[in-house]
Design a protein around this motif. Structure first.
Motif, short mmCIF file in Angstrom:
data_model
loop_
_atom_site.label_atom_id
_atom_site.label_comp_id
_atom_site.label_asym_id
_atom_site.label_seq_id
_atom_site.Cartn_x
_atom_site.Cartn_y
_atom_site.Cartn_z
N GLY A 4 -16.36 -22.47 5.09
CA GLY A 4 -14.91 -22.71 5.08
C GLY A 4 -14.52 -23.98 5.81
O GLY A 4 -13.73 -24.79 5.30
N GLN A 5 -15.08 -24.18 6.99
CA GLN A 5 -14.74 -25.38 7.76
C GLN A 5 -15.25 -26.62 7.03
O GLN A 5 -14.58 -27.66 7.01
N GLY A 6 -16.43 -26.52 6.44
CA GLY A 6 -16.97 -27.65 5.70
C GLY A 6 -16.12 -28.03 4.51
O GLY A 6 -15.88 -29.20 4.25
N LEU A 7 -15.64 -27.00 3.77
CA LEU A 7 -14.79 -27.27 2.61
C LEU A 7 -13.47 -27.90 3.02
O LEU A 7 -12.98 -28.82 2.36
N VAL A 8 -12.89 -27.41 4.11
CA VAL A 8 -11.64 -27.99 4.59
C VAL A 8 -11.86 -29.45 4.98
O VAL A 8 -11.08 -30.34 4.61
N SER A 9 -12.93 -29.73 5.70
CA SER A 9 -13.21 -31.11 6.11
C SER A 9 -13.52 -31.99 4.91
O SER A 9 -13.19 -33.17 4.90
N ALA A 10 -14.17 -31.42 3.89
CA ALA A 10 -14.52 -32.21 2.71
C ALA A 10 -13.31 -32.53 1.85
O ALA A 10 -13.18 -33.65 1.36
N PHE A 11 -12.41 -31.57 1.70
CA PHE A 11 -11.29 -31.76 0.78
C PHE A 11 -10.00 -32.22 1.47
O PHE A 11 -9.13 -32.80 0.84
N VAL A 12 -9.86 -31.93 2.76
CA VAL A 12 -8.65 -32.33 3.50
C VAL A 12 -9.07 -32.94 4.85
O VAL A 12 -8.79 -32.38 5.91
#
Length: 71
Positions: A4-12
């Protein structure tokens, strides 16, 4: 959680930049004037992709280990 944290950092990545700025602001003055360089935002995005990939790999390894334990 890492996924989850990785996806947030990747997309936003701007969200991560705001968080870091806010944390720095607790110890320094005039941090509201800080501007993230495009290269920093790209690095945050790359770290997010790596973190999400590591989370997916860990999840896959845990499932394989659970299946091996059940046999």
């Amino acid at each position: 959680m890492a996924i989850g944290q990785g996806l947030v950092s990747a997309f936003v990545p701007q969200l991560s930049v705001k968080f870091v700025t806010k944390m720095i602001g607790k110890n320094f003055e005039n941090t509201e004037e800080l501007q993230a360089k495009p290269a920093y935002v790209r690095k945050i995005r790359a770290l997010g992709i790596g973190l999400a990939a590591a989370g997916v790999a860990n999840l896959a390894m845990d499932r394989v280990a659970d299946q091996a334990d059940n046999k």
